[in-house]
Design a protein around this motif. Structure first.
Motif, PDB file in Angstrom:
ATOM      1  N   LEU A 138       0.831  -1.215   0.000  1.00  0.00           N
ATOM      2  CA  LEU A 138       0.000   0.000   0.000  1.00  0.00           C
ATOM      3  C   LEU A 138       0.863   1.262   0.000  1.00  0.00           C
ATOM      4  CD1 LEU A 138      -2.735  -1.122   2.573  1.00  0.00           C
ATOM      5  CD2 LEU A 138      -3.080  -0.747   0.121  1.00  0.00           C
ATOM      6  N   ILE A 139       1.970   1.230   0.746  1.00  0.00           N
ATOM      7  CA  ILE A 139       2.888   2.382   0.767  1.00  0.00           C
ATOM      8  C   ILE A 139       3.473   2.599  -0.634  1.00  0.00           C
ATOM      9  CG2 ILE A 139       5.108   3.233   1.650  1.00  0.00           C
ATOM     10  CD1 ILE A 139       4.414   1.818   4.328  1.00  0.00           C
ATOM     11  N   GLY A 140       3.844   1.494  -1.270  1.00  0.00           N
ATOM     12  CA  GLY A 140       4.363   1.575  -2.639  1.00  0.00           C
ATOM     13  C   GLY A 140       3.363   2.236  -3.583  1.00  0.00           C
ATOM     14  N   MET A 141       2.079   1.873  -3.443  1.00  0.00           N
ATOM     15  CA  MET A 141       1.045   2.456  -4.300  1.00  0.00           C
ATOM     16  C   MET A 141       0.918   3.959  -4.059  1.00  0.00           C
ATOM     17  SD  MET A 141       0.128   0.045  -6.237  1.00  0.00           S
ATOM     18  CE  MET A 141      -1.133   0.970  -7.101  1.00  0.00           C
ATOM     19  N   GLU A 142       1.022   4.372  -2.785  1.00  0.00           N
ATOM     20  CA  GLU A 142       0.949   5.817  -2.477  1.00  0.00           C
ATOM     21  C   GLU A 142       2.103   6.565  -3.137  1.00  0.00           C
ATOM     22  OE1 GLU A 142      -1.613   7.369  -1.066  1.00  0.00           O
ATOM     23  OE2 GLU A 142      -2.553   5.391  -0.953  1.00  0.00           O
ATOM     24  N   LYS A 153       9.561   1.818  -5.576  1.00  0.00           N
ATOM     25  CA  LYS A 153      10.355   0.611  -5.833  1.00  0.00           C
ATOM     26  C   LYS A 153      10.860   0.007  -4.522  1.00  0.00           C
ATOM     27  CE  LYS A 153      14.625   0.966  -7.167  1.00  0.00           C
ATOM     28  NZ  LYS A 153      15.814   1.342  -7.949  1.00  0.00           N
ATOM     29  N   GLU A 154      11.406   0.861  -3.641  1.00  0.00           N
ATOM     30  CA  GLU A 154      11.913   0.382  -2.340  1.00  0.00           C
ATOM     31  C   GLU A 154      10.810  -0.300  -1.538  1.00  0.00           C
ATOM     32  OE1 GLU A 154      13.635   3.697  -0.266  1.00  0.00           O
ATOM     33  OE2 GLU A 154      14.989   4.184  -1.925  1.00  0.00           O
ATOM     34  N   SER A 155       9.602   0.291  -1.563  1.00  0.00           N
ATOM     35  CA  SER A 155       8.483  -0.272  -0.791  1.00  0.00           C
ATOM     36  C   SER A 155       8.043  -1.621  -1.345  1.00  0.00           C
ATOM     37  CB  SER A 155       7.305   0.707  -0.793  1.00  0.00           C
ATOM     38  OG  SER A 155       7.676   1.918  -0.185  1.00  0.00           O
ATOM     39  N   PHE A 156       7.970  -1.728  -2.663  1.00  0.00           N
ATOM     40  CA  PHE A 156       7.567  -3.007  -3.267  1.00  0.00           C
ATOM     41  C   PHE A 156       8.621  -4.089  -3.005  1.00  0.00           C
ATOM     42  CE2 PHE A 156       5.078  -0.159  -6.261  1.00  0.00           C
ATOM     43  CZ  PHE A 156       3.855  -0.437  -5.663  1.00  0.00           C
ATOM     44  N   ASP A 166       3.889 -12.362  -3.625  1.00  0.00           N
ATOM     45  CA  ASP A 166       2.960 -11.283  -3.961  1.00  0.00           C
ATOM     46  C   ASP A 166       3.204 -10.844  -5.408  1.00  0.00           C
ATOM     47  OD1 ASP A 166       1.614  -8.818  -4.295  1.00  0.00           O
ATOM     48  OD2 ASP A 166       1.638  -8.475  -2.134  1.00  0.00           O
ATOM     49  N   GLN A 167       2.360 -11.346  -6.315  1.00  0.00           N
ATOM     50  CA  GLN A 167       2.586 -11.113  -7.750  1.00  0.00           C
ATOM     51  C   GLN A 167       2.381  -9.656  -8.147  1.00  0.00           C
ATOM     52  OE1 GLN A 167       0.405 -13.939 -10.120  1.00  0.00           O
ATOM     53  NE2 GLN A 167       1.561 -15.671  -9.331  1.00  0.00           N
ATOM     54  N   SER A 168       1.391  -8.986  -7.518  1.00  0.00           N
ATOM     55  CA  SER A 168       1.152  -7.585  -7.882  1.00  0.00           C
ATOM     56  C   SER A 168       2.363  -6.734  -7.529  1.00  0.00           C
ATOM     57  CB  SER A 168      -0.106  -7.048  -7.196  1.00  0.00           C
ATOM     58  OG  SER A 168       0.107  -6.890  -5.804  1.00  0.00           O
ATOM     59  N   ALA A 169       2.999  -7.028  -6.368  1.00  0.00           N
ATOM     60  CA  ALA A 169       4.202  -6.279  -5.975  1.00  0.00           C
ATOM     61  C   ALA A 169       5.349  -6.552  -6.945  1.00  0.00           C
ATOM     62  CB  ALA A 169       4.606  -6.646  -4.554  1.00  0.00           C
ATOM     63  N   LEU A 170       5.429  -7.792  -7.418  1.00  0.00           N
ATOM     64  CA  LEU A 170       6.492  -8.152  -8.370  1.00  0.00           C
ATOM     65  C   LEU A 170       6.325  -7.373  -9.684  1.00  0.00           C
ATOM     66  CD1 LEU A 170       8.961  -9.862  -9.014  1.00  0.00           C
ATOM     67  CD2 LEU A 170       7.425 -11.706  -9.728  1.00  0.00           C
ATOM     68  N   TYR A 171       5.086  -7.340 -10.193  1.00  0.00           N
ATOM     69  CA  TYR A 171       4.828  -6.553 -11.402  1.00  0.00           C
ATOM     70  C   TYR A 171       5.155  -5.079 -11.173  1.00  0.00           C
ATOM     71  CZ  TYR A 171       2.402 -10.221 -14.068  1.00  0.00           C
ATOM     72  OH  TYR A 171       2.099 -11.351 -14.789  1.00  0.00           O
TER      73      TYR A 171
END
Length: 466
Positions: A138-142, A153-156, A166-171
């Motif tokens: 969620l932090i990555g999305m923000e 990138k760091e958050s993901f 977590d595939q969505s984070a990988l993408y």
């Protein structure tokens, strides 16, 4: 087995709840059952049933924090942010260490475009949560919303350190690397990721994409192939592998890869088109044309399919058929400058000069400012005797290609044809200065001008001064 039992329990709860709605009987559910029922209906897009379940749930469990948090989620979904925030303030007074309260507050601030505050709230949630992966995601999305790709990138990456599946984070992490133009770094990251999770078809597929972007087609094909070993029904990987093999000129293998996508799903016009192109490269014209025809049969609105057939017939010098098919493509997309250029070239080959002139004019109007397009257009005007229009067109072309000898020789020729000797000499002088070796261009295009004694004298005078 544990998951099967959970699924059975959920189905029983849903059946019981729907039976209650039909019979108007009141059955008791614990608060967690209600939460699952509500979330199920939300996932299904059945918001009215979700709201009914929420009302009944709060009637039976008026103090349930879990249900109230689901209520908050639904209020946020309906853009009732003030109501949601008020309810969260009440819940915070009761459970100040509940991470879900911080997450939902962050959701509200995110909706208000206050992403920095949302990040602060999510970082607070980390203190009270055991599941850090979702929060890092969620932090990555923000950070994505703030266009801070480095922080995103760091958050993901942190999310994947907590939960490498977590595939969505990988993408998303690959997206960040690519956006930052860090393709090589992305490949290195994926290597470390694959060391931890060697059976991730997504990681192999993303590696293949990155290698393809770097024109390392051997490595790309190998990565896509590994993705298909892990998931034998990975249509995208077979398709991408076919593209990489085409680049390597391994056309027979590419055909096999594209055919695999057709066997796994419905035939796609793209796969059929690529197979046709491969057969053409292999010199199998019969199979090539067969697949081009299959392409347009599968998707009659795919202009690229009609263009493939057009180009096939142009190479065969069958211009009548080529014209028929380029008109099909133009019927779908008449704003494509490349299609108009083909239309013009085909008509030129058939001595349909008016149509050819129209085609080149349309191509230029739509933004084709290539030098050869201007020159072909002008040469057609010359055949049609439109000398003044040709000069005006060359003046336009010279704005894009100043100091271009091919334009200057033509300008000279047209002015001489119009008996404008001074202008003719001016442009001939420019042309000779730019490229005297190609003076024969004047002879090829304007033989009558070339034969003039005054022109030959001017050329000879220039050569003496060199």
């Amino acid at each position: 087995m544990h998951f099967e039992n959970e699924e059975e329990d959920r189905n029983l709860s849903l059946s019981k709840f729907e039976s209650m709605l039909k019979t108007n009987k009141v059955f008791f559910f614990d608060s967690e059952e209600f939460e699952e029922i509500i979330l199920h209906y939300l996932d299904m897009g059945k918001s009215s049933l979700a709201k009914k379940a929420l009302k009944l749930g709060l009637d039976q469990h008026p103090k349930s924090t879990g249900l109230k948090l689901v209520q908050v989620e639904m209020l946020i979904y309906d853009d009732k942010l003030d109501q949601a925030e008020k309810l969260l303030t009440e819940l915070y007074a009761i459970e100040p260490t509940n991470e879900e309260i911080y997450i939902q507050k962050a959701n509200i601030y995110s909706k208000r475009d206050k992403h920095e505050t949302a990040v602060e709230l999510l970082e607070s949630a980390l203190q009270f949560s055991e599941d850090h992966a979702d929060i890092f995601n969620l932090i990555g999305m923000e950070y994505l919303f703030m266009d801070n790709l480095e922080k995103a990138k760091e958050s993901f990456i942190k999310c994947l350190e907590e939960d490498f599946e977590d595939q969505s984070a990988l993408y998303n992490v690959v997206y960040c690397f690519e956006f930052l133009d860090q393709n090589k770094e992305a490949i290195e990251y994926l290597k470390t990721y694959i060391d931890r999770n060697p059976y991730s078809e997504i990681a192999w597929h993303q590696s293949g994409r990155l290698y393809y972007g770097l024109k390392e087609y051997e490595l790309a094909a190998a990565a896509f192939e590994l993705a298909t070993y892990i998931d034998e029904e990975f249509i995208g990987a077979y398709m991408e592998r076919g593209k990489a093999l085409e680049r390597l000129k391994r056309y027979a293998e590419a055909i096999d890869s594209y055919n695999q996508t057709i066997e796994l799903g419905d035939p796609t016009s793209y796969a059929l088109l690529r197979i046709g192109k491969c057969f053409e490269k292999l010199g199998n014209k019969v199979e090539a044309l067969k697949y081009f025809n299959k392409t347009v049969h599968e998707d009659p609105l795919l202009d690229k399919g009609w263009i493939a057939i057009t180009d096939f017939y142009v190479r065969q010098k069958n211009y009548q058929k080529a014209l028929y098919y380029v008109n099909k493509a133009l019927g779908i997309d008449d704003q494509n400058r490349l299609y108009w250029k083909r239309f013009a070239t085909i008509n030129k080959a058939m001595d349909n000069f008016e149509e050819a002139e129209f085609g080149y004019r349309k191509a230029v109007e739509l933004g084709d400012f290539q030098l050869d397009t201007w020159l072909f257009w002008v040469d057609i005007m010359k055949i049609m005797g439109e000398n003044n229009n040709a000069i005006l067109t060359l003046i336009q072309a010279a704005e894009y290609f100043p100091e271009q000898f091919e334009i200057e020789y033509r300008m000279a020729g047209f002015h001489f044809l119009l008996h404008e000797e001074e202008k003719g000499n001016f442009h001939l002088s420019n042309a000779l200065r730019l490229n005297s070796k190609n003076v024969t261009l004047l002879e090829e295009l304007f033989p009558l001008v070339w034969d003039r004694e005054s022109v030959q004298e001017y050329i000879a005078k220039h050569k003496k001064s060199e």
